[in-house]
Design a protein around this motif. Structure first.
Motif, PDB file in Angstrom:
ATOM      1  N   LYS A  55      -7.025  11.758  -9.272  1.00 48.38           N
ATOM      2  CA  LYS A  55      -7.472  12.913  -8.506  1.00 48.38           C
ATOM      3  C   LYS A  55      -8.616  13.841  -9.392  1.00 48.38           C
ATOM      4  O   LYS A  55      -8.316  14.231 -10.241  1.00 48.38           O
ATOM      5  CB  LYS A  55      -6.452  13.758  -7.838  1.00 48.38           C
ATOM      6  N   ASP A  78      -7.341   1.977   5.716  1.00 46.28           N
ATOM      7  CA  ASP A  78      -7.678   2.937   4.981  1.00 46.28           C
ATOM      8  C   ASP A  78      -6.423   4.086   5.451  1.00 46.28           C
ATOM      9  O   ASP A  78      -6.581   4.690   6.658  1.00 46.28           O
ATOM     10  CB  ASP A  78      -8.989   3.565   5.465  1.00 46.28           C
ATOM     11  N   THR A  79      -5.430   4.192   4.768  1.00 50.60           N
ATOM     12  CA  THR A  79      -4.356   5.176   5.086  1.00 50.60           C
ATOM     13  C   THR A  79      -4.521   6.409   4.749  1.00 50.60           C
ATOM     14  O   THR A  79      -4.511   6.840   3.483  1.00 50.60           O
ATOM     15  CB  THR A  79      -3.058   4.557   4.300  1.00 50.60           C
ATOM     16  N   PHE A  80      -4.462   7.295   5.713  1.00 48.08           N
ATOM     17  CA  PHE A  80      -4.273   8.628   5.337  1.00 48.08           C
ATOM     18  C   PHE A  80      -2.886   9.213   5.634  1.00 48.08           C
ATOM     19  O   PHE A  80      -2.263   9.064   6.548  1.00 48.08           O
ATOM     20  CB  PHE A  80      -5.396   9.529   6.503  1.00 48.08           C
ATOM     21  N   THR A  86       2.967   7.904  -3.073  1.00 45.06           N
ATOM     22  CA  THR A  86       2.627   6.537  -2.726  1.00 45.06           C
ATOM     23  C   THR A  86       3.667   5.599  -3.376  1.00 45.06           C
ATOM     24  O   THR A  86       4.046   4.557  -3.006  1.00 45.06           O
ATOM     25  CB  THR A  86       1.136   6.347  -3.163  1.00 45.06           C
ATOM     26  N   THR A  90       4.307  18.901  -5.425  1.00 45.84           N
ATOM     27  CA  THR A  90       3.096  18.507  -5.085  1.00 45.84           C
ATOM     28  C   THR A  90       2.480  19.970  -5.510  1.00 45.84           C
ATOM     29  O   THR A  90       2.829  21.044  -5.204  1.00 45.84           O
ATOM     30  CB  THR A  90       2.751  18.072  -3.663  1.00 45.84           C
ATOM     31  N   THR A  93       1.863  13.742   0.655  1.00 42.63           N
ATOM     32  CA  THR A  93       3.403  14.022   0.060  1.00 42.63           C
ATOM     33  C   THR A  93       4.130  14.334   1.147  1.00 42.63           C
ATOM     34  O   THR A  93       5.390  13.928   1.416  1.00 42.63           O
ATOM     35  CB  THR A  93       3.180  14.925  -1.034  1.00 42.63           C
ATOM     36  N   GLU A  94       3.501  15.377   1.934  1.00 45.47           N
ATOM     37  CA  GLU A  94       4.508  16.092   2.837  1.00 45.47           C
ATOM     38  C   GLU A  94       4.915  14.945   4.054  1.00 45.47           C
ATOM     39  O   GLU A  94       5.735  15.098   4.806  1.00 45.47           O
ATOM     40  CB  GLU A  94       3.833  17.270   3.292  1.00 45.47           C
ATOM     41  N   SER A 120      -6.117   1.308   1.171  1.00 44.74           N
ATOM     42  CA  SER A 120      -6.532   2.299   0.187  1.00 44.74           C
ATOM     43  C   SER A 120      -5.965   3.560   0.610  1.00 44.74           C
ATOM     44  O   SER A 120      -5.731   4.022   1.634  1.00 44.74           O
ATOM     45  CB  SER A 120      -8.210   2.405   0.721  1.00 44.74           C
ATOM     46  N   ASP A 151      -6.348  19.605   5.750  1.00 38.40           N
ATOM     47  CA  ASP A 151      -7.342  18.583   5.840  1.00 38.40           C
ATOM     48  C   ASP A 151      -8.445  18.577   7.158  1.00 38.40           C
ATOM     49  O   ASP A 151      -7.753  19.263   8.242  1.00 38.40           O
ATOM     50  CB  ASP A 151      -7.057  17.035   5.904  1.00 38.40           C
ATOM     51  N   GLY A 175      -5.539   8.219  -0.917  1.00 36.40           N
ATOM     52  CA  GLY A 175      -5.736   9.122  -1.976  1.00 36.40           C
ATOM     53  C   GLY A 175      -6.911  10.135  -1.498  1.00 36.40           C
ATOM     54  O   GLY A 175      -6.789  11.174  -1.850  1.00 36.40           O
ATOM     55  N   GLU A 176      -7.944   9.603  -0.828  1.00 35.52           N
ATOM     56  CA  GLU A 176      -9.196  10.227  -0.617  1.00 35.52           C
ATOM     57  C   GLU A 176      -9.874   9.689   0.341  1.00 35.52           C
ATOM     58  O   GLU A 176      -9.696   8.558   0.519  1.00 35.52           O
ATOM     59  CB  GLU A 176      -9.851  10.636  -1.737  1.00 35.52           C
ATOM     60  N   PRO A 177     -10.513  10.386   0.914  1.00 37.93           N
ATOM     61  CA  PRO A 177     -11.620   9.591   2.067  1.00 37.93           C
ATOM     62  C   PRO A 177     -12.364   8.569   1.136  1.00 37.93           C
ATOM     63  O   PRO A 177     -12.714   8.702  -0.008  1.00 37.93           O
ATOM     64  CB  PRO A 177     -12.485  10.623   2.399  1.00 37.93           C
ATOM     65  N   VAL A 184     -11.188  11.443   8.314  1.00 39.95           N
ATOM     66  CA  VAL A 184     -10.804  12.650   7.726  1.00 39.95           C
ATOM     67  C   VAL A 184     -12.047  12.871   6.623  1.00 39.95           C
ATOM     68  O   VAL A 184     -12.353  12.168   5.760  1.00 39.95           O
ATOM     69  CB  VAL A 184      -9.530  12.081   6.811  1.00 39.95           C
TER      70      VAL A 184
HETATM   71  C1  WTA Z   1      -5.986  13.174   0.755  1.00 36.49           C
HETATM   72  C2  WTA Z   1      -1.347  11.031  -0.971  1.00 36.49           C
HETATM   73  C3  WTA Z   1      -8.900  10.934   3.325  1.00 36.49           C
HETATM   74  C4  WTA Z   1      -6.108  14.071   1.751  1.00 36.49           C
HETATM   75  C5  WTA Z   1      -0.666  10.059  -0.245  1.00 36.49           C
HETATM   76  C6  WTA Z   1      -4.473  14.660   1.871  1.00 36.49           C
HETATM   77  C7  WTA Z   1      -7.026  11.102   2.120  1.00 36.49           C
HETATM   78  C8  WTA Z   1      -3.966  14.287   0.033  1.00 36.49           C
HETATM   79  C9  WTA Z   1      -6.491   9.838   2.500  1.00 36.49           C
HETATM   80  C10 WTA Z   1      -2.690  14.153   0.149  1.00 36.49           C
HETATM   81  C11 WTA Z   1      -7.418   9.028   3.141  1.00 36.49           C
HETATM   82  C12 WTA Z   1      -5.006  10.887   0.974  1.00 36.49           C
HETATM   83  N1  WTA Z   1      -8.505   9.589   3.507  1.00 36.49           N
HETATM   84  N2  WTA Z   1      -7.965  11.521   2.754  1.00 36.49           N
HETATM   85  N3  WTA Z   1      -7.065   7.646   3.363  1.00 36.49           N
HETATM   86  N4  WTA Z   1      -5.270   9.689   1.699  1.00 36.49           N
HETATM   87  N5  WTA Z   1      -5.921  11.775   1.452  1.00 36.49           N
HETATM   88  O1  WTA Z   1      -0.065  14.484  -1.265  1.00 36.49           O
HETATM   89  O2  WTA Z   1      -6.810  15.199   1.432  1.00 36.49           O
HETATM   90  O3  WTA Z   1      -1.110  13.006  -3.066  1.00 36.49           O
HETATM   91  O4  WTA Z   1      -4.217  15.889   2.209  1.00 36.49           O
HETATM   92  O5  WTA Z   1      -0.834  12.054  -1.038  1.00 36.49           O
HETATM   93  O6  WTA Z   1      -4.947  13.195  -0.123  1.00 36.49           O
HETATM   94  O7  WTA Z   1      -2.334  13.787  -1.268  1.00 36.49           O
HETATM   95  P1  WTA Z   1      -1.018  13.304  -1.781  1.00 36.49           P
END
Ligand code: WTA
Length: 682
Positions: free
Chosen positions: A644, A446-448, A346, A299, A451-452, A420, A535, A422-424, A547
């Protein structure tokens, strides 16, 4: 409307795995107070060749003051991932159940794979890997399109205890080489090429370049196994196929692709299908320890050098399985579809491991939302009668542009849960998804996560959580979030700050491959005793978590901390705006100011009036301090192939610095020049 609360559909709640907030709270409490009992019960659903003991079930140190960081789950246990995902399901009588439907780039290309066949292919390919000298602990690089051989290759690695490192098929040869060198890959698995929409990507050629670069740096990848994917599109009746395949009417799919020429090194390269012809159909699993590495996934890091996020076996398995079950409320008989590429986390957790651990049936889609038409997603949902659909806000926004007529053309009535990631997600996109795709009866998860984190960490549960558009709501089982201020003080109640976690959950990363030091400084040094996500988040009066985006995307205008995502959400609420991206630009008086890139909807013009309206809207919604200094027309945004937005590049454009650095990961490199040309003159 955005402030309204949306309750779960009572029909869905009635039979959900988690039916109410009371049930959620009591399960969450148990997961935090008695992690051994909570996860131990879940672990019983899986097969352990050697059991763990209760006193060794869970141990960790999260505090650098107390020494090195470590996280261990189920120490002493041994198991095998592929055995749990495949043999176990077949033994339970699900051998003939479909594991994956495969939908190609071209609607005429499709196939499917049962659990029994997936097990057989996995064993055969595990034997191929063994014949190439791959042993437990060896790293295998995978650079493939979204075809069925990709999960087969991953599962074959787990069969023999090898560690896979999947590199997204859109990365350049430099990026692939850098990753293969970092993990010292022994074998590379790829395909001759793939069509993405009408664009042909010759993956094997990219691999050849990467392999040459690796060699020039003194490391040698010994073998390269190549799936003849383009060849079988050109020759649909040939014997080059995983799965039971129907494809390529008259062999002319993709407008008559002919066999591509592929460069070849006889000592190193071999065809997947030729190797498989000779392979034995069974392979005894290698039992590995709970904390043995399962995979590495790179990542991006703020220093530019990618970070090899390392996940291990037992904890990842139980966490992927549990999040998948509860967050999508998956039931036997459901058909699930996650649009993410397996090359991202994902895809690892929610295309491959989570679904298979639940004996699910899912769709793997090779194509793009816009090919052959802009309704491809809706037509795939209709075709496979999808019940759970998991995608990204960027995809939703790019499809909203075309209005809801395209959605209405298809029967989406089977949908129950929408996801959903990847981002807010801005409230406009949330509401469109909810109303037009979900017809007001589906829950939105809306899943926050990251990768970690390995799996969802903050998310609604579809039968339990009342939703607020744009809020990821509450922590998943085992997760204990906190908000901290600049000085590391815990913020109680309403407030905004750094999003951190106080305790490890089973699925979180264990280290950065080959660099535990960097792991500790990146995630545990800023606030001792906590895992720092990077974040920002806020908690509202009802305790909901929102978030707000990466802290690195936070900006401080005249002493006011705000997130770019917050401003973007206001901009995209405007009816003429399809998408926006906000970056900070240095400002002599305010410190930083807002520079906004705005993509108008199809058929709308970017006018002075629109700019004024947008500035006014931001002033109204957030406050006068948040008024953007610049609103620039952006017919498109610089995005990676996974969608992204590359803000690093936008920040350069904002300050007029042509020195934008590496743009090879962009889906469309041309957009950078266009945006420079459209910069308003000061
Ligand atoms: C952002 C993707 C808000 C966040 C699974 C995080 C989100 C980064 C959300 C990780 C969400 C992912 N709401 N922000 N539902 N989902 N993010 O490693 O900034 O590709 O730190 O993992 O995506 O991105 P990554």
């Amino acid at each position: 409307m955005a402030d309204r609360i949306y309750n779960p559909n009572p029909e869905l709640a009635k039979n959900a795995h988690c039916k109410s907030m009371e049930q959620y709270r009591s399960m969450h409490e148990k997961s935090i107070e008695y992690p051994e009992a909570f996860w131990g019960e879940i672990a019983k659903q899986f097969y352990w060749e050697t059991p763990t003991s209760n006193d060794k079930f869970f141990s960790y140190n999260f505090d650098l003051n107390q020494g090195d960081i470590y996280i261990k789950w189920m120490e002493g246990a041994t198991t095998n991932l592929s055995f749990n995902l495949l043999d176990k399901n077949v033994k339970c009588g699900n051998g003939d159940k479909i594991a994956f439907y495969w939908e190609g780039n071209d609607p005429d290309d499709y196939s499917k794979l049962t659990y029994k066949k997936l097990l057989q292919e996995t064993c055969m390919f595990a034997n191929v890997l063994k014949s190439k000298g791959v042993q437990k602990g060896d790293r295998v690089a995978i650079y493939m399109p979204m075809i069925l051989e990709l999960p087969v290759a991953m599962l074959a690695c787990t069969r023999i205890g090898a560690v896979h490192s999947v590199v997204f098929g859109g990365y350049s040869s430099d990026s692939l080489a850098e990753r293969m060198m970092d993990c010292k890959a022994k074998v590379l698995i790829t395909a001759d090429g793939v069509y993405r929409g009408e664009k042909l990507l010759l993956l094997k050629n990219i691999c050849d370049d990467a392999l040459a670069k690796v060699k020039a740096h003194g490391h040698e990848v010994e073998s390269c196994v190549v799936v003849a994917h383009l060849r079988r599109l050109a020759n649909p009746h040939g014997k080059t196929t995983a799965g039971d395949k129907k494809n390529g009417v008259n062999g002319t799919s993709n407008g008559g692709s002919s066999e591509p020429s592929v460069s070849w090194d006889d000592d190193r390269d071999c065809w997947w299908h030729e190797e498989m012809e000779e392979a034995e159909p069974s392979c005894y699993p290698v039992w590995v320890a709970a904390e043995d590495p399962l995979f590495i996934l790179y990542t991006s890091g703020s220093t530019g050098k990618p970070k090899g996020v390392l996940h291990t076996t037992a904890g990842y398995l139980i966490y992927a399985a549990t999040t998948f079950k509860y967050v999508f409320d998956y039931k036997p008989g459901d058909t699930y579809w996650c649009t993410a590429d397996i090359g991202w986390i994902t895809g690892h957790t929610y295309v491959v491991y989570g679904p298979l651990a639940n004996c699910a049936t899912s769709v793997i889609f090779e194509g793009t939302p816009f090919y052959p038409h802009n309704d491809r997603y809706w037509s795939v949902i209709d075709k496979y009668k999808v019940n759970q659909f998991y995608t990204a806000p960027t995809a939703i926004r790019s499809l909203m542009k075309f209005g809801d007529e395209l959605v209405k053309k298809h029967d989406l009535s089977t949908l129950k849960v929408l996801g959903s990631v990847g981002e807010p997600i801005n409230s406009e996109a949330w509401l469109w998804f909810y109303n037009h795709v979900g017809h007001g009866k589906c829950s939105i998860a809306d899943t926050f996560w990251q990768t970690e984190t390995g799996g969802h960490v903050i998310t609604p549960l579809p039968g339990a959580t009342p939703m607020k558009p744009g809020s990821a709501t509450f922590p998943f089982f085992g997760v204990l979030p906190e908000l901290l201020d600049e000085d590391g003080r815990v913020i109680e109640g309403e407030g905004e700050g750094y999003l951190v976690f106080r305790k490890p959950w089973p699925g979180m990363m264990r280290s950065l491959y080959g660099n535990h030091e960097r792991f500790q400084t990146t995630y545990f040094d800023r606030f001792h005793g906590f895992y720092c996500t990077g974040d920002g988040a806020k908690r509202d009066a009802d305790g909901y978590l929102w978030v707000t985006g990466r802290i690195d995307d936070m900006l401080n205008v005249s002493g006011h901390l705000m997130s770019t995502a917050e401003v973007e959400s206001v901009l995209t609420e405007h009816q003429d705006v399809a998408e926006s991206a906000v970056v900070s630009k240095p400002h002599p008086v305010k410190g930083q100011c807002l520079y906004c890139f705005v993509t108008p909807n199809e058929g709308r013009t970017f006018s002075k009036q629109l700019q004024d309206e947008l500035k006014r809207k931001v002033r109204e919604k957030i406050g006068p301090f948040a008024q953007p200094d610049v609103i620039q027309h952006a017919p498109g945004l610089p995005k990676t192939r996974s969608g992204k937005i590359m803000r690093r590049i936008l920040r350069k454009i904002a300050i007029g610095d042509r020195n934008v650095g590496d743009v090879s990961t962009l889906a469309d490199e041309g957009i950078v020049d266009v945006l420079f040309q459209l910069r308003p003159q000061a």
